[in-house]
Scaffold this motif. Structure first.
Motif, short mmCIF file in Angstrom:
data_model
loop_
_atom_site.label_atom_id
_atom_site.label_comp_id
_atom_site.label_asym_id
_atom_site.label_seq_id
_atom_site.Cartn_x
_atom_site.Cartn_y
_atom_site.Cartn_z
N LEU A 149 29.29 14.67 36.51
CA LEU A 149 27.92 14.32 36.15
C LEU A 149 26.94 15.47 36.34
CD1 LEU A 149 25.80 12.33 35.22
CD2 LEU A 149 25.67 11.44 37.55
N SER A 150 26.94 16.11 37.48
CA SER A 150 25.98 17.19 37.74
C SER A 150 26.21 18.38 36.82
CB SER A 150 26.06 17.63 39.20
OG SER A 150 25.74 16.57 40.07
N TYR A 151 27.48 18.77 36.65
CA TYR A 151 27.79 19.93 35.81
C TYR A 151 27.41 19.66 34.36
CZ TYR A 151 30.55 20.87 39.97
OH TYR A 151 30.93 21.07 41.27
N LEU A 152 27.73 18.47 33.87
CA LEU A 152 27.39 18.11 32.50
C LEU A 152 25.88 18.09 32.30
CD1 LEU A 152 28.11 17.12 29.67
CD2 LEU A 152 28.28 14.80 30.60
N SER A 153 25.16 17.55 33.26
CA SER A 153 23.71 17.46 33.14
C SER A 153 23.08 18.85 33.09
CB SER A 153 23.14 16.66 34.32
OG SER A 153 23.66 15.34 34.34
N ILE A 154 23.59 19.77 33.88
CA ILE A 154 23.08 21.15 33.85
C ILE A 154 23.33 21.78 32.48
CG2 ILE A 154 23.48 23.47 34.76
CD1 ILE A 154 23.97 22.15 37.50
N ILE A 155 24.51 21.56 31.94
CA ILE A 155 24.86 22.11 30.63
C ILE A 155 23.96 21.51 29.54
CG2 ILE A 155 26.68 22.08 28.87
CD1 ILE A 155 28.62 22.37 31.33
N ASN A 156 23.64 20.23 29.65
CA ASN A 156 22.75 19.60 28.68
C ASN A 156 21.40 20.32 28.61
OD1 ASN A 156 24.66 17.64 28.10
ND2 ASN A 156 23.80 16.15 29.52
N TRP A 157 20.89 20.71 29.77
CA TRP A 157 19.59 21.38 29.80
C TRP A 157 19.66 22.79 29.26
CZ3 TRP A 157 15.03 19.24 30.12
CH2 TRP A 157 14.94 17.94 30.63
N LEU A 158 20.82 23.43 29.34
CA LEU A 158 20.96 24.79 28.80
C LEU A 158 20.81 24.79 27.28
CD1 LEU A 158 23.88 26.26 30.93
CD2 LEU A 158 21.42 26.60 31.22
N ALA A 159 21.06 23.66 26.64
CA ALA A 159 20.90 23.57 25.18
C ALA A 159 19.44 23.75 24.76
CB ALA A 159 21.43 22.23 24.67
N LEU A 160 18.51 23.61 25.71
CA LEU A 160 17.09 23.69 25.41
C LEU A 160 16.49 25.06 25.69
CD1 LEU A 160 17.57 20.59 25.40
CD2 LEU A 160 15.29 20.35 26.37
N LEU A 161 17.31 26.03 26.09
CA LEU A 161 16.78 27.36 26.36
C LEU A 161 16.01 27.87 25.14
CD1 LEU A 161 19.77 29.07 28.20
CD2 LEU A 161 17.49 28.65 29.14
N PRO A 162 14.76 28.28 25.34
CA PRO A 162 13.93 28.69 24.19
C PRO A 162 14.34 30.05 23.62
CG PRO A 162 12.70 28.92 26.24
CD PRO A 162 14.00 28.26 26.60
N THR A 163 13.94 30.27 22.38
CA THR A 163 14.28 31.50 21.68
C THR A 163 13.76 32.73 22.40
OG1 THR A 163 14.34 30.37 19.54
CG2 THR A 163 13.97 32.75 19.51
N GLU A 164 12.57 32.62 23.01
CA GLU A 164 11.97 33.76 23.69
C GLU A 164 12.87 34.27 24.80
OE1 GLU A 164 8.81 31.68 21.53
OE2 GLU A 164 10.50 31.07 22.77
N VAL A 165 13.58 33.39 25.49
CA VAL A 165 14.49 33.81 26.56
C VAL A 165 15.60 34.68 26.00
CG1 VAL A 165 16.17 32.99 28.25
CG2 VAL A 165 13.97 31.84 28.03
N TRP A 166 16.17 34.25 24.87
CA TRP A 166 17.25 35.01 24.25
C TRP A 166 16.75 36.36 23.72
CZ3 TRP A 166 22.02 33.69 25.21
CH2 TRP A 166 22.32 32.35 25.50
N ASP A 167 15.57 36.35 23.11
CA ASP A 167 15.04 37.60 22.55
C ASP A 167 14.77 38.62 23.64
OD1 ASP A 167 15.23 36.52 20.05
OD2 ASP A 167 13.10 36.02 19.86
N LYS A 168 14.23 38.15 24.77
CA LYS A 168 13.98 39.08 25.88
C LYS A 168 15.28 39.59 26.48
CE LYS A 168 9.41 37.36 27.19
NZ LYS A 168 8.59 36.70 28.24
#
Length: 631
Positions: free
Chosen positions: A287-306
């Motif tokens: 449960l905890s690991y899956l929930s953390i992974i779910n939130w990683l799907a929302l990482l914004p584009t600005e984070v990746w660009d930086k």
């Protein structure tokens, strides 16, 4: 809609393709971990020789795949289906597990990603429906997120599909459609509906004692959870109120229209920390690991660009790879290497177009890798150099440059280079295909309809439980929106629509530690009587029978997996009355197959030592209950 408004909506309701790729990888790993956990007890949990044979789910084996309606006290819900119910043998279950694991590997590497996630979703539902006594909150979350993943472009980055993309048009960084919105709303539902359930219990509000009772539930608690119990009650109450309030408002941070990237990051970091805290306090499987992974799907584009700016060093920007255009195998390999090593901007050029490079390729019988200083690298040494530039795998370079590894790698490279046609047979299934990110009107309508039905099912579960818990509703002494909503949703039209929820397993209720934490804690004692007259401890053959409370370490040894932990908890629930006869048969069968004739099990007794959690300061009583044989 003008471009500015569309861009703002995409920022709020869109998902970055790179974030979805990270989510895909994490999701595949979680499903694989779940499969491994379940496979450890595959015979006990999924075969006819285990704790729940198929006849316990449905007496008609022809109806084993799907039950159109319940049969008597059948444990199989109407319209639930399962491939695992087609055969009760260990070999058949092993075959299905193997297929599921292979499909997870395909999802992990992103090959035929949409088909892979559909198949993984189907086999996950099949496995969950096979034994309903093992279902836990983590299974509900996994089932829901796999469903919406089928509609998302998970294979458009960091995948074999993206490596073999033949579309000349570059893919967008972000995608926004009904599926991205559905994914985000489903994520919000997990927390807000859980918070809504919790408000129905005074332990959460206004008393604030829910954390105290949750940490006292030894079936889930960890040593760190018991450590927190040593804190003053006011501190535990603050944790209770904090968790409840954050579940209410925290998820909505992702929809704040101004500085959306900042608030998304706040939400992602906050919920990751929340689930790390849950994992430290409770043994709750994936449960905890899956929930953390779910939130990683929302990482914004600005984070990746930086991040891209930081890793764009001169050596990475100056890398160029040349390959033999007449070798289809070579082309696929270099595209795969570029994707695997996260070097997306590296030019991949045909050596035949550059005379000097082509001469080197023929002379060395090798691809040609040119670094930023115009130095040329060949064969396995070139692989080591390219790996050294990878943002995620550069740590492997010292290993690759070890003399034995370099020597063996070079020989292997030369063997492949001299037998390209043979090697090409292994890459024939991997074909270049165009990738597109688009959604049609029918697609958005279907996804929006399913999201609407999911909302209805969540609402129906909430009002049904509210009415069931409050006698004023049942006695018609209280009439408000809860009762009217329940009556409306129980109409025949909605009952027919429920079939869609059962078939897709979108029927959901987010009620972990809700409305209230479990108060009925305890442990089992199982005493077996052998033919030679001896009595044995069936839960721990090597130790004498004891009525003492097991330690948390002893519980971990007894349960081994989260599925066994949940099963023993369910033995003490209403479903336990139907589980015990098959559980007893399983215990007797397992013991007798492992022991000699005079040590055969003649009878057994099962006791549950009930340790009901009491308010702070009160003495906790222990009640010894005999649950088998039934009196």
């Amino acid at each position: 809609m003008n471009q500015e408004k569309l861009s703002k909506l995409t920022n709020i309701f869109g998902l970055d393709l790179r974030s979805l790729a990270v989510f895909r990888i994490g999701l595949a790993l979680v499903v694989m971990a779940d499969l491994f956990s379940r496979f450890r007890s595959v015979s006990a949990h999924y075969t006819d020789q285990g704790v729940l044979p198929r006849e316990a789910l449905h007496p008609n084996l022809f109806a084993s795949f799907i039950a159109f309606k319940s049969a008597g006290n059948s444990l199989l819900h109407p319209w639930y289906w399962s491939f695992n119910l087609l055969n009760g043998s260990l070999l058949f279950q092993f075959f299905l597990f193997l297929i599921a694991f292979v499909l997870c590997l395909l999802l992990l590497v992103g090959y035929r990603t949409r088909l892979a996630v559909i198949a993984v979703w189907a086999l996950n539902i099949s496995l969950q429906n096979r034994n309903p006594a093992l279902i836990f909150a983590g299974d509900d979350v996994l089932r829901a997120m796999l469903f919406w993943s089928m509609f998302l472009p998970l294979g458009c980055a960091y995948s074999i599909d993206s490596a073999l993309n033949s579309n000349p048009k570059p893919l967008p960084k972000r995608v926004m459609n009904a599926a991205t919105l559905a994914f985000m709303i489903q994520l919000i539902f997990i927390y807000t509906w859980s918070a809504a359930y919790k408000t129905k219990s005074e332990l959460w509000w206004p008393d604030g004692d829910a954390v105290y009772y949750s940490l006292h539930f030894d079936q889930y608690a960890t040593e760190f959870g018991h450590f927190l119990l040593g804190f003053p009650i006011p501190i535990l109450q603050i944790l209770t109120f904090g968790a409840l309030i954050f579940e209410w408002i925290g998820p909505f941070l992702i929809f704040i229209p101004f500085r959306n990237s900042f608030f998304r990051c706040v939400a992602i970091i906050s919920f990751i920390l929340l689930h790390i805290g849950f994992e430290l306090c409770f043994a709750i499987g994936i449960l905890s690991y899956l929930s953390i992974i779910n939130w990683l799907a929302l990482l914004p584009t600005e984070v990746w660009d930086k991040a891209q700016e930081k890793i764009s060093t001169q050596s990475r920007k100056g890398l160029t790879i040349y390959y033999d255009k007449d070798c289809g195998f070579c082309k696929k390999v270099v595209h795969g290497i570029r994707t695997l090593l996260i070097l997306p901007r590296t030019p991949l050029l045909e050596a035949q177009g550059y005379e000097s490079i082509y001469e080197d390729m023929l002379e060395k019988n090798s691809w040609v890798v040119v670094d930023w200083q115009e130095n040329r690298h060949y064969k396995f040494e070139a692989i080591a150099y390219v790996v050294s530039l990878s943002p995620i795998l550069s740590f492997l370079e010292p290993l690759l440059r070890q003399k034995p590894v370099m020597k063996g790698g070079t020989k292997f490279y030369e063997m492949i280079a001299s037998n390209r046609k043979v090697a090409g047979n292994f890459t024939k299934p991997f074909k270049f295909r165009p990738l597109t990110v688009k959604s049609s009107l029918p697609f958005n309508v279907i996804v929006s309809t399913l999201l609407f039905l999911t909302t209805i099912w969540n609402l129906k579960g909430f009002v049904d439980q509210t009415v069931a818990r409050n006698p004023d509703y049942r006695n018609n002494n209280k009439k408000d929106w809860i009762l009217s909503t329940r009556n409306f949703l129980n109409r025949r039209t909605f009952q027919r629509l429920n079939i869609i929820g059962y078939l897709t397993r979108l029927d959901q209720a987010w009620s972990i530690f809700a409305p209230a934490p479990p108060l009925d804690d305890g442990w089992h004692v199982i005493i077996g009587t052998l033919k030679n007259g001896e009595t044995v401890n069936l839960l721990d053959e090597n130790n004498p029978i004891t009525w003492d409370k097991p330690t948390l370490k002893q519980r971990r040894q007894r349960y081994q997996t989260i599925q066994w932990r949940v099963y023993y908890i369910n033995l003490n629930r209403a479903i336990g009355q139907q589980l015990y006869p098959y559980f007893v048969d399983y215990l007797i069968r397992e013991w007798n197959t492992q022991h000699s004739a005079d040590e055969q099990l003649q009878s057994l007794e099962i006791y549950f030592m009930e340790e009901r959690t009491v308010p702070p300061g009160e003495k906790q009583p222990i009640n010894k209950k005999k649950v088998w044989p039934p009196s």
